[in-house]
Design a protein around this motif. Sequence first.
Motif, short mmCIF file in Angstrom:
data_model
loop_
_atom_site.label_atom_id
_atom_site.label_comp_id
_atom_site.label_asym_id
_atom_site.label_seq_id
_atom_site.Cartn_x
_atom_site.Cartn_y
_atom_site.Cartn_z
N GLY A 86 -37.28 -33.01 -3.98
CA GLY A 86 -37.66 -32.63 -5.42
C GLY A 86 -36.53 -32.15 -6.25
N SER A 87 -35.46 -32.26 -6.07
CA SER A 87 -34.22 -32.02 -7.29
C SER A 87 -34.02 -33.22 -8.01
CB SER A 87 -33.34 -32.28 -5.84
OG SER A 87 -33.15 -33.60 -5.25
N LYS A 88 -33.20 -33.12 -9.07
CA LYS A 88 -33.27 -34.30 -10.24
C LYS A 88 -32.65 -35.24 -9.25
CE LYS A 88 -30.43 -34.95 -13.97
NZ LYS A 88 -29.13 -34.48 -15.18
N ALA A 139 -32.86 -36.14 -6.84
CA ALA A 139 -34.35 -37.32 -5.65
C ALA A 139 -34.60 -38.36 -6.64
CB ALA A 139 -34.84 -36.41 -4.90
N LYS A 140 -35.01 -37.38 -7.75
CA LYS A 140 -36.60 -37.92 -8.85
C LYS A 140 -35.30 -39.55 -9.39
CE LYS A 140 -38.75 -39.04 -12.61
NZ LYS A 140 -39.40 -40.01 -12.51
N GLU A 141 -33.89 -38.77 -9.82
CA GLU A 141 -32.75 -40.58 -10.41
C GLU A 141 -33.34 -41.10 -9.18
OE1 GLU A 141 -29.55 -38.59 -11.20
OE2 GLU A 141 -30.57 -37.49 -13.67
N MET A 142 -32.40 -41.15 -8.27
CA MET A 142 -32.22 -42.53 -6.97
C MET A 142 -33.85 -42.53 -6.79
SD MET A 142 -30.87 -44.31 -5.12
CE MET A 142 -29.20 -43.40 -5.35
N SER A 143 -34.71 -42.40 -6.87
CA SER A 143 -36.66 -42.88 -6.73
C SER A 143 -37.29 -43.40 -7.88
CB SER A 143 -37.65 -41.55 -6.80
OG SER A 143 -38.51 -42.25 -6.90
N ASP A 144 -36.05 -43.47 -8.82
CA ASP A 144 -36.69 -44.21 -10.52
C ASP A 144 -35.57 -45.07 -9.87
OD1 ASP A 144 -38.37 -42.68 -11.30
OD2 ASP A 144 -36.72 -41.23 -12.97
N LYS A 145 -34.15 -45.00 -9.70
CA LYS A 145 -33.45 -46.21 -9.81
C LYS A 145 -33.94 -47.55 -7.76
CE LYS A 145 -28.69 -47.81 -7.60
NZ LYS A 145 -27.45 -46.99 -7.36
N LEU A 146 -34.39 -47.07 -7.33
CA LEU A 146 -35.17 -48.13 -6.20
C LEU A 146 -36.52 -48.35 -7.00
CD1 LEU A 146 -34.74 -45.53 -3.27
CD2 LEU A 146 -33.21 -47.73 -3.97
N TRP A 147 -37.24 -47.39 -7.46
CA TRP A 147 -38.61 -48.11 -8.60
C TRP A 147 -37.79 -49.68 -9.43
CZ3 TRP A 147 -43.53 -48.30 -6.80
CH2 TRP A 147 -44.15 -48.69 -8.11
N PHE A 201 -40.92 -49.71 1.17
CA PHE A 201 -39.84 -49.39 1.16
C PHE A 201 -39.89 -47.85 1.29
CE2 PHE A 201 -39.43 -52.62 -2.18
CZ PHE A 201 -37.94 -53.25 -1.41
N GLU A 202 -39.14 -47.50 2.81
CA GLU A 202 -38.87 -46.51 2.87
C GLU A 202 -37.67 -45.64 3.09
OE1 GLU A 202 -40.46 -45.80 7.15
OE2 GLU A 202 -43.48 -45.95 6.05
N TRP A 203 -36.37 -45.40 1.77
CA TRP A 203 -35.63 -45.22 2.19
C TRP A 203 -34.97 -43.20 3.09
CZ3 TRP A 203 -32.52 -49.51 1.40
CH2 TRP A 203 -33.75 -50.29 0.84
N PRO A 204 -34.39 -43.02 3.57
CA PRO A 204 -33.95 -41.98 4.16
C PRO A 204 -32.60 -41.47 3.47
CG PRO A 204 -33.44 -42.91 5.44
CD PRO A 204 -33.89 -44.38 4.83
N TYR A 205 -32.44 -40.22 2.98
CA TYR A 205 -31.91 -39.78 2.41
C TYR A 205 -31.50 -38.04 3.27
CZ TYR A 205 -31.54 -43.27 -1.30
OH TYR A 205 -31.29 -44.64 -1.64
N MET A 210 -33.57 -33.13 3.99
CA MET A 210 -33.85 -34.59 3.92
C MET A 210 -35.02 -34.72 3.24
SD MET A 210 -33.12 -37.63 6.49
CE MET A 210 -34.34 -38.80 6.61
N VAL A 211 -34.37 -36.49 2.17
CA VAL A 211 -35.91 -36.70 1.77
C VAL A 211 -36.25 -37.73 2.20
CG1 VAL A 211 -36.12 -37.68 -0.60
CG2 VAL A 211 -34.81 -35.04 0.03
N ILE A 212 -37.23 -38.49 2.66
CA ILE A 212 -37.53 -40.17 2.43
C ILE A 212 -38.13 -40.68 1.25
CG2 ILE A 212 -38.94 -41.78 3.10
CD1 ILE A 212 -38.41 -40.16 5.91
N LEU A 213 -37.56 -41.52 -0.06
CA LEU A 213 -37.85 -41.90 -0.73
C LEU A 213 -39.40 -43.29 -0.30
CD1 LEU A 213 -35.17 -41.70 -3.21
CD2 LEU A 213 -36.98 -40.06 -2.20
N TYR A 214 -40.09 -42.82 -0.86
CA TYR A 214 -40.44 -44.57 -0.72
C TYR A 214 -41.42 -45.66 -1.78
CZ TYR A 214 -42.38 -41.32 3.19
OH TYR A 214 -41.92 -40.95 4.12
N GLN A 215 -41.37 -46.04 -2.03
CA GLN A 215 -41.42 -46.99 -3.19
C GLN A 215 -42.39 -48.30 -2.65
OE1 GLN A 215 -40.36 -46.56 -5.61
NE2 GLN A 215 -39.23 -45.15 -5.45
N SER A 216 -43.61 -49.03 -3.82
CA SER A 216 -44.05 -50.24 -2.77
C SER A 216 -44.48 -50.57 -4.26
CB SER A 216 -45.58 -49.47 -2.64
OG SER A 216 -46.39 -50.72 -1.97
#
Length: 167
Positions: A126-128, A130-138, A116-120, A1-7
Amino acid sequence: MVILYQSQTLPINSPSASPTLSIDEVWEVMLLKCRKPELFVAPMSSSAVIEETPTFMKRSVTFKEGMGPPGGEVIEELQIRAPWKVDFYNLNSGAFINNTVSQGKDETDLYLTFYFEWPYPDMQEGSKEAKEMSDKLWSMAKKTVQHTIDYARDMAKEAKLGKGLEH
């Protein structure tokens, strides 16, 4: 489980911005965003208010094909704190979003922050992926904050604010 945070925070009234927006004008647009999110968030296609009080709203949001969750529709509860912030709780995914208007040195020194807090649940920390999704959400976060400010300014230029457009 990953929670991606953006602001993301941007100034509402930068030195070159015209016309200068007041907190009341910005808040009117924020309420419109609560009722008609599809005007502000590209993946959304429609919405409907289910329940509303001055400090609470429950709404359904439908996403464009392939751009949202499975099934394409979510239910959200919004906590509204006029004229400064709205908290959005996605009851389907557990996602949390906060939109906050802040004031700096004077009444026209205003800022808009989206958090934003996005649960996945199926993504690995730390996966590729997760990084790609974080960049997209940013990227999406930055665009959404700027679009909201631009939309507010365009409405002011067209003299549409102050006429109860949020309903």
